[in-house]
Design a protein around this motif. Structure first.
Motif, mmCIF file in Angstrom:
data_model
loop_
_atom_site.group_PDB
_atom_site.id
_atom_site.type_symbol
_atom_site.label_atom_id
_atom_site.label_comp_id
_atom_site.label_asym_id
_atom_site.label_seq_id
_atom_site.Cartn_x
_atom_site.Cartn_y
_atom_site.Cartn_z
ATOM 1 N N PHE A 258 0.796 -1.226 0.000
ATOM 2 C CA PHE A 258 0.000 0.000 0.000
ATOM 3 C C PHE A 258 0.833 1.284 0.000
ATOM 4 C CE2 PHE A 258 -2.860 -3.211 1.808
ATOM 5 C CZ PHE A 258 -3.980 -3.029 1.013
ATOM 6 N N GLY A 259 2.131 1.194 0.281
ATOM 7 C CA GLY A 259 2.986 2.374 0.216
ATOM 8 C C GLY A 259 2.971 3.244 1.450
ATOM 9 N N GLU A 260 2.098 2.952 2.400
ATOM 10 C CA GLU A 260 2.066 3.656 3.672
ATOM 11 C C GLU A 260 1.386 2.773 4.708
ATOM 12 O OE1 GLU A 260 -0.035 7.312 3.193
ATOM 13 O OE2 GLU A 260 -1.965 6.355 2.838
ATOM 14 N N ILE A 261 1.710 3.014 5.980
ATOM 15 C CA ILE A 261 1.158 2.182 7.038
ATOM 16 C C ILE A 261 1.125 2.971 8.340
ATOM 17 C CG2 ILE A 261 3.414 1.156 7.522
ATOM 18 C CD1 ILE A 261 1.960 -1.417 8.286
ATOM 19 N N PHE A 262 0.119 2.696 9.170
ATOM 20 C CA PHE A 262 -0.049 3.400 10.437
ATOM 21 C C PHE A 262 -0.464 2.392 11.511
ATOM 22 C CE2 PHE A 262 -1.340 6.054 6.855
ATOM 23 C CZ PHE A 262 -0.438 7.103 6.976
ATOM 24 N N TYR A 263 -0.530 2.864 12.771
ATOM 25 C CA TYR A 263 -1.040 2.026 13.852
ATOM 26 C C TYR A 263 -2.036 2.841 14.669
ATOM 27 C CZ TYR A 263 1.415 4.328 17.736
ATOM 28 O OH TYR A 263 1.811 5.231 18.683
ATOM 29 N N TYR A 264 -2.801 2.131 15.510
ATOM 30 C CA TYR A 264 -3.773 2.789 16.396
ATOM 31 C C TYR A 264 -3.681 2.143 17.767
ATOM 32 C CZ TYR A 264 -8.213 4.101 18.527
ATOM 33 O OH TYR A 264 -9.173 4.562 19.400
ATOM 34 N N ARG A 265 -3.820 2.948 18.800
ATOM 35 C CA ARG A 265 -3.763 2.407 20.156
ATOM 36 C C ARG A 265 -4.641 3.235 21.083
ATOM 37 N NH1 ARG A 265 1.903 1.363 23.414
ATOM 38 N NH2 ARG A 265 1.297 -0.617 24.384
#
Length: 385
Positions: free
Chosen positions: A333-340
């Protein structure tokens, strides 16, 4: 000097072609199809050392030798023997004279590891601006991504049909396909455990690369960039020690005894060298929060093993699972994030939200979150490609 690196001029085989045929495990890289061969083109191929950039270029040359009428139309030069741009300009000028003498209309020029040459870009830019290579295709490779990328803008409007291609260690899908044409869950699990040991480095799988080599390459690149190998090692140690939890530059700075600015500088260099990946926080409002703690991913299992040895820290198997999922999602996807928050999502990319559990699934998650346990990871990575 030119003749030594271009044996096909004399209908002789290149030793890398012969080396490739003797390898136990080998594939033709898919990224070769992305290189523009239409004049004029200036292609950049970047990636970590020993991922197969040179061997891939040599395989392309082998194909071109069969297609061109004049073998002098193909020129390869390994730039690690040069000191600065003046040396590079001398080499290129010598070849262009030979090209004219041999009546070559379109040349395919390959400059390997050009980032090892001081101010390399000046020689290429000079020849482009003079119109000396307007009918040619130039492809340059480099391992020190930050040094190469820094000068992309220098060639604004001067790259023609050229492409920028990033070469990374093999994905799990491509690695699995070395052994089997179809995916079988039982085989997938076996190959996955092997992948955890060798990473995507075919050179390591073939026994032509050692962990100590990867550490040596990293230290050499850091010295090229005038950075301390000791500081880099300490920062890497803190990253491994606290992974896979989010971490801030301030936290690392306090532990190592340096400024947050210095930590940021080293992490950006390690990222430019394609060794790590920074995963930023994505809020419930859909906004990215760059000031919040970030997850730091080591991008390949073999790189992780090398950095373990160098920093004398240990990477937990559960951490390695999470890193692999994050890396593969990033590639797709060319980008990635996280959530917490009350729960954690290790990776948010495209339309996917993924939480990785090394053991059995536990806890409650929203319906749109895919929770992966360890045994499900091989098949997930395989079909993600």
């Amino acid at each position: 000097m030119l003749e030594l690196q271009n044996p096909w001029w004399f209908n002789e085989p290149d030793r890398d072609w012969e080396f490739f045929e003797k390898l136990t495990y080998r594939i033709k890289p898919k990224w070769l199809n992305e290189i523009s061969l239409k004049p004029f083109s200036l292609n950049f191929i970047i990636g970590p050392r020993r991922v197969g950039k040179t061997l891939g270029v040599k395989l392309l040359i082998k194909e071109l030798v069969k297609r061109v009428e004049n073998r002098y139309a193909i020129f390869y030069f390994s730039c690690d023997v040069l000191e600065d741009y003046k040396d590079l300009l001398d080499i290129l000028t010598s070849y262009l004279k030979l090209k004219k003498k041999k009546r070559v209309k379109t040349a395919f020029i390959f400059l390997d590891e050009v980032t090892l040459v001081e101010d390399w870009w000046r020689a290429i830019k000079f020849l482009i601006d003079r119109g000396e290579v307007i009918t040619d295709v130039i492809t340059v490779t480099g391992s020190v991504g930050i040094t190469l990328g820094r000068y992309f803008e220098t060639f604004g409007g001067r790259r023609g049909h050229g492409k920028t291609i990033e070469v990374m260690p093999l994905s799990f899908h491509d690695y699995y396909r070395i052994f089997y044409d179809e995916f079988f869950p039982s085989k997938g699990e076996d190959i996955f455990h092997q992948y955890l040991e060798t990473g995507g480095y075919l050179a390591y799988l073939n026994g032509t690369l050692k962990l100590e080599d990867l550490i040596g390459f990293l230290k050499a690149d850091l010295k090229t960039l005038n950075r301390s190998t000791e500081l880099a090692r300490d920062i890497v140690g803190e990253i491994i020690e606290r992974a896979p939890s989010p971490i801030s530059f301030n936290t690392i700075a306090k532990a190592v005894g340096i400024s947050p600015h210095t930590v940021r500088d080293y992490i950006e260099i390690l990222e430019a060298l394609r060794l790590i990946l920074q995963v930023q926080y994505l809020g419930p409002d859909g906004k990215i929060y760059p000031r919040k703690e970030r997850k730091i991913v080591i991008r390949d299992p073999l790189i992780a093993k090398a950095l373990e040895m160098w920093s004398r820290r240990e990477v937990e198997r559960a951490t390695l699972y999470e890193w692999l999922v994050q890396e593969h999602l990033y590639r797709k996807f060319g980008e990635i994030f996280y959530y917490r928050n009350s729960y954690e999502i290790d990776a948010i990319a495209g339309n996917l939200k993924v939480e990785v559990k090394s053991g059995e699934k536990r806890g409650r998650y929203p319906k749109d979150v895919k929770v992966l346990k360890g045994s499900e990871i091989p098949e997930f990575l395989y079909w993600l490609d």
